[in-house]
Design an enzyme around this catalytic site. Structure first.
Site, PDB file in Angstrom:
ATOM      1  N   LYS A  24      26.324  18.430 -27.538  1.00  0.00           N
ATOM      2  CA  LYS A  24      27.257  18.207 -26.439  1.00  0.00           C
ATOM      3  C   LYS A  24      28.473  19.132 -26.585  1.00  0.00           C
ATOM      4  CE  LYS A  24      25.842  13.357 -25.834  1.00  0.00           C
ATOM      5  NZ  LYS A  24      26.319  11.944 -25.802  1.00  0.00           N
TER       6      LYS A  24
ATOM      7  N   TYR B  64      21.218  11.723 -16.607  1.00  0.00           N
ATOM      8  CA  TYR B  64      21.898  10.464 -16.952  1.00  0.00           C
ATOM      9  C   TYR B  64      21.763   9.400 -15.867  1.00  0.00           C
ATOM     10  CZ  TYR B  64      24.092  12.327 -21.209  1.00  0.00           C
ATOM     11  OH  TYR B  64      24.322  12.828 -22.472  1.00  0.00           O
TER      12      TYR B  64
ATOM     13  N   ASN C  80      30.075  11.995 -29.074  1.00  0.00           N
ATOM     14  CA  ASN C  80      29.265  11.768 -30.274  1.00  0.00           C
ATOM     15  C   ASN C  80      28.304  12.913 -30.588  1.00  0.00           C
ATOM     16  OD1 ASN C  80      27.556  11.359 -28.162  1.00  0.00           O
ATOM     17  ND2 ASN C  80      27.231   9.174 -28.527  1.00  0.00           N
TER      18      ASN C  80
ATOM     19  N   HIS D 280      22.742  14.469 -28.117  1.00  0.00           N
ATOM     20  CA  HIS D 280      21.845  13.603 -27.346  1.00  0.00           C
ATOM     21  C   HIS D 280      20.445  13.773 -27.909  1.00  0.00           C
ATOM     22  CE1 HIS D 280      19.582  11.832 -24.026  1.00  0.00           C
ATOM     23  NE2 HIS D 280      18.756  12.864 -24.178  1.00  0.00           N
TER      24      HIS D 280
ATOM     25  N   GLU E  98      13.158  14.506 -19.545  1.00  0.00           N
ATOM     26  CA  GLU E  98      14.357  15.283 -19.873  1.00  0.00           C
ATOM     27  C   GLU E  98      14.016  16.746 -20.190  1.00  0.00           C
ATOM     28  OE1 GLU E  98      16.161  12.982 -23.023  1.00  0.00           O
ATOM     29  OE2 GLU E  98      16.714  11.355 -21.642  1.00  0.00           O
TER      30      GLU E  98
HETATM   31  P1  IDP Z   1      22.607   7.479 -26.803  1.00  0.00           P
HETATM   32  O1  IDP Z   1      23.211   8.844 -26.567  1.00  0.00           O
HETATM   33  O2  IDP Z   1      22.853   7.009 -28.195  1.00  0.00           O
HETATM   34  O3  IDP Z   1      21.164   7.399 -26.387  1.00  0.00           O
HETATM   35  P2  IDP Z   1      23.224   6.012 -24.347  1.00  0.00           P
HETATM   36  O4  IDP Z   1      23.364   4.532 -24.282  1.00  0.00           O
HETATM   37  O5  IDP Z   1      22.002   6.625 -23.751  1.00  0.00           O
HETATM   38  O6  IDP Z   1      23.420   6.451 -25.874  1.00  0.00           O
HETATM   39  O7  IDP Z   1      24.524   6.607 -23.625  1.00  0.00           O
HETATM   40  C1  IDP Z   1      24.604   7.980 -23.267  1.00  0.00           C
HETATM   41  C2  IDP Z   1      25.969   8.491 -23.708  1.00  0.00           C
HETATM   42  O8  IDP Z   1      26.992   7.828 -22.948  1.00  0.00           O
HETATM   43  C3  IDP Z   1      26.314   8.191 -25.175  1.00  0.00           C
HETATM   44  O9  IDP Z   1      25.774   9.132 -26.090  1.00  0.00           O
HETATM   45  C4  IDP Z   1      27.823   8.238 -25.126  1.00  0.00           C
HETATM   46  O10 IDP Z   1      28.312   9.576 -25.088  1.00  0.00           O
HETATM   47  C5  IDP Z   1      28.125   7.567 -23.789  1.00  0.00           C
HETATM   48  N1  IDP Z   1      28.277   6.106 -23.908  1.00  0.00           N
HETATM   49  C6  IDP Z   1      27.297   5.171 -24.077  1.00  0.00           C
HETATM   50  N2  IDP Z   1      27.781   3.937 -24.112  1.00  0.00           N
HETATM   51  C7  IDP Z   1      29.121   4.047 -23.951  1.00  0.00           C
HETATM   52  C8  IDP Z   1      30.183   3.082 -23.888  1.00  0.00           C
HETATM   53  O11 IDP Z   1      29.995   1.857 -23.998  1.00  0.00           O
HETATM   54  N3  IDP Z   1      31.438   3.589 -23.722  1.00  0.00           N
HETATM   55  C9  IDP Z   1      31.704   4.913 -23.593  1.00  0.00           C
HETATM   56  N4  IDP Z   1      30.733   5.843 -23.639  1.00  0.00           N
HETATM   57  C10 IDP Z   1      29.446   5.422 -23.813  1.00  0.00           C
HETATM   58 MG    MG Z   2      20.366   7.626 -24.444  1.00  0.00          MG
END
Ligand code: IDP
Ligand code: MG
Length: 144
Positions: free
Chosen positions: A13, A53, A120, A123, A134
């Protein structure tokens, strides 16, 4: 037990690119033993990110997530290997970097930055179906 060879979509990212962590992240994927079969740096169109997304549409972090993913270049990759989908999510660590396990990419290299969307670094696809979808979105040129 034999496991099928899978492919997964991995993204570094914008926070990972800005922090000069592309090499570190690729090193961890390769050190784990997965093969990279495609790598490119891109600045994705909004429509591409919306498609990627779509499961998060309507959530409070959806728009911040789209803005964040357009805040700079990203690196898109396809990694390949037995159980790579599960294996990459294991080395990436939990979504919330504050509590992601030490030893994981997110646990070692990221933390809460006080932003509306969690930054974070990476992805990784979460199932065979999402990986196919994807990879098609980010690498349409590879469609067979
Ligand atoms: P993942 O990347 O671990 O699969 P997902 O639930 O698919 O997590 O969420 C996609 C992205 O959205 C996450 O990597 C993070 O950057 C963001 N995200 C997910 N949940 C939250 C939240 O509760 N608050 C803020 N950002 C979130
Ligand atoms: Mg995800």
């Amino acid at each position: 037990m034999t496991s099928p060879i899978e492919q997964t979509l991995i993204l570094v990212k914008p926070d990972g690119v800005k922090r000069r962590l592309i090499g570190e992240i690729i090193s961890r994927i390769e050190a784990k033993g997965y093969h990279l079969v495609a790598v490119k740096m891109i600045e994705p169109e909004l429509s591409l990110l919306q498609a990627h997304y779509r499961e998060h549409e309507g959530k409070p972090f959806y728009q911040p997530l789209l803005d964040f993913m357009q805040s700079g270049p990203i690196v898109a990759m396809i990694a390949e290997g037995e159980r790579v989908i599960e294996g990459f999510r294991s080395i990436a660590g939990a979504t919330d970097p504050t509590v992601a396990a030490p030893g994981s990419i997110r646990g070692d290299l990221a933390r809460d930055q006080g932003t509306k969307v969690v930054q974070n670094l990476v992805h990784g696809s979460d199932s065979v179906e999402s990986a196919k979808r994807e990879i098609g979105i980010f690498f349409p040129e590879l469609k067979k």
